[in-house]
Design a protein around this motif. Sequence first.
Motif, PDB file in Angstrom:
ATOM      1  N   GLY A   1       0.830  -1.315   0.064  1.00  0.00           N
ATOM      2  CA  GLY A   1      -0.043  -0.110   0.010  1.00  0.00           C
ATOM      3  C   GLY A   1       0.960   1.243   0.002  1.00  0.00           C
ATOM      4  N   LEU A   2       1.696   1.394   0.729  1.00  0.00           N
ATOM      5  CA  LEU A   2       2.746   2.424   1.003  1.00  0.00           C
ATOM      6  C   LEU A   2       3.664   2.588  -0.145  1.00  0.00           C
ATOM      7  N   LEU A   3       4.418   1.700  -0.470  1.00  0.00           N
ATOM      8  CA  LEU A   3       5.611   1.687  -1.278  1.00  0.00           C
ATOM      9  C   LEU A   3       5.381   1.146  -2.636  1.00  0.00           C
ATOM     10  N   GLY A   4       4.010   0.650  -2.948  1.00  0.00           N
ATOM     11  CA  GLY A   4       3.976   0.090  -4.142  1.00  0.00           C
ATOM     12  C   GLY A   4       4.749  -0.970  -4.570  1.00  0.00           C
ATOM     13  N   LEU A   5       5.089  -1.831  -3.833  1.00  0.00           N
ATOM     14  CA  LEU A   5       5.978  -3.138  -3.796  1.00  0.00           C
ATOM     15  C   LEU A   5       5.082  -4.498  -3.759  1.00  0.00           C
ATOM     16  N   PRO A   6       5.463  -5.386  -4.490  1.00  0.00           N
ATOM     17  CA  PRO A   6       4.786  -6.553  -4.381  1.00  0.00           C
ATOM     18  C   PRO A   6       4.965  -7.229  -3.111  1.00  0.00           C
TER      19      PRO A   6
ATOM     20  N   GLN B   1      10.584   0.483  -8.671  1.00  0.00           N
ATOM     21  CA  GLN B   1      10.192  -0.337  -7.333  1.00  0.00           C
ATOM     22  C   GLN B   1      11.417  -0.780  -6.923  1.00  0.00           C
ATOM     23  N   LEU B   2      12.434  -1.293  -7.709  1.00  0.00           N
ATOM     24  CA  LEU B   2      13.766  -1.781  -7.126  1.00  0.00           C
ATOM     25  C   LEU B   2      14.382  -0.547  -6.421  1.00  0.00           C
TER      26      LEU B   2
ATOM     27  N   THR C   1       8.114   8.770  -0.398  1.00  0.00           N
ATOM     28  CA  THR C   1       8.373   9.943  -1.231  1.00  0.00           C
ATOM     29  C   THR C   1       9.054   9.730  -2.566  1.00  0.00           C
ATOM     30  N   VAL C   2       9.908   8.999  -2.334  1.00  0.00           N
ATOM     31  CA  VAL C   2      10.639   8.540  -3.726  1.00  0.00           C
ATOM     32  C   VAL C   2       9.727   7.965  -4.822  1.00  0.00           C
ATOM     33  N   ARG C   3       8.734   7.131  -4.237  1.00  0.00           N
ATOM     34  CA  ARG C   3       7.980   6.379  -5.071  1.00  0.00           C
ATOM     35  C   ARG C   3       6.849   7.503  -5.970  1.00  0.00           C
TER      36      ARG C   3
END
Length: 579
Positions: free
Chosen positions: A488-493, A523-524, A570-572
Amino acid sequence: MTGQAPKKLLLAGNPNVGKSALFTRITGVHAVSSNYPGTTVGFLEGWLRRSDDTWKVIDVPGAYTLTPTNEAEEVAERLVNGGADAVIIVLDATALERNLFLAFQIMERRLPVLIALNMVDEARHKGIDIDPERLEELLGVPVVPTVAVTGEGISRLLDRLPEASAGREVPSSREDRWAAIGQVIEQVQKVRHRHHTLMDKLEDASVNSFWGLVIGIAVIAASFTAIRFAGEGLIEHLLDPLFNRFWMPVVNAASNYLGGSGFLHDIVAGRIIDGSIDFEQSFGLLTTGLYVPIVMVLPYVVSFYAMLSFLEDFGYLPRLAVIFDALLHRIGLHGFAIVPSLLGFGCNVPGILATRVLDSARERFIAATLISVAVPCAGLQAMIIGAVGEIGMKWVAVVYGTLFLSWLILGRLLHTLLPGYSPELIVEIPPYRIPSMKAMGMKLWMRVRGFFLEAVPLVLGGILLISFMDAAGITAFLSRMLAPVFSGLLGLPAEAAGPILLGILRKDVAVGMLATLGLSPAQLVVATITLSMTFPCIATFIVLWRELGGQRMAASMGIMIVSALTAGVTVRLLLSLNI
């Protein structure tokens, strides 16, 4: 040891007057390092046998005054006020006037005193002539010229220990004290003109606003290169081959004896990785528990402390601190914080241990937290460049740029929010001098021994705890529970949660695991930044606990989590806007 109770002998003086070299000459290498109760200030204790007397020798932390301005001076005041059978006041003959201020304060306590007029050879080289007999007459206490690094005068100094006396009455008010010191200097010291030598010119250049910065950057680069070269050389050519040749058969035998798998096997020998034991990844007490502190961390600890001892004894560290003081003061630290910060780029463990050079608990907390959050160790850097660099060096620049900005912003926030203040950098700039190999060896041995006694048992305990958590399925449970947060927060699987949490074991290995998940470049980068700024590796985690204590360590960990998630989100968002 005789039947008599040992006497107490204090070595007192300003910083950089040669107390450590004198302590080594008096006690040899049989000394112990202790922290003063209730503080993190360390001091050395050793033993001296002279005639029929046994002396307990205490190297008092260097102080400019017994009206404390920092924690080290508080400890010095307590030790002096605690009394002693004799006090050797070590004076720097090249800066006698300033040194006499502390000497007068000690003499006010009416303790038995004798004076080691140290570095008389350097004073002669600078054109300074001091009359020790006249100084003895004016003060009323024995005065012995010495050169601690060569041993000159030490035997005579110890022969005169029974003559230690309270001396003449000295003025107690500050103005009268300085006036009396001025009168003493007029009668005992003469200064001759001399031409500047090449060493004098180098001393001046190294504190110049421009050339000092150039020299500082060059020294830092050379020191870091030397530390990396020595550390990697010890690992590659000595310790790793020794472990594989002599310790691996023992581990394999233990693994076979324990059946090659199972709960007890995984705790003692560790898990089997690709059909064999792996010292770095198996996470058993006999494998990772010993390999990480001894093979992967110790070489950098040894090489760093060897370099640190050289720069200390040569007289360069105070100059380096002065050059970087203005920048670091903006984030609540003073110039000496440059030393642990730079060391952290090699390995966070000795970096955090080196925060002991800082004056206050507040500074040590800020420095240790910043190192843990925003200073990637050598192994992590290698994986960032290797794994992230494969998708383009601009992404590596995003990772490092984020870590640097996080270091600046977090440092400023901690400086603003934490109670207390950053003390001004008040440091004596000593002359350059050729270090004593014996004194350097003594300090190196004490520091490395301290690492073994403090860090290794804690790392083993941490490995044991992690092994139990992993074997009991707690790690996997936490990964599943936190997966929605990462998504949810970081957009990662969801599967990225496991490597990020496992970063507490080995961050560099965790980055490699992220690279196998088929993440997009954005994502990486987000995952790598979040991993880099969260929980430090197990060795760093344990040392952080040891240095800060449980409560402050928990606070530091909370700051890490908030900082990592803030930076990652923030970076995402910025990358999603193609900024």
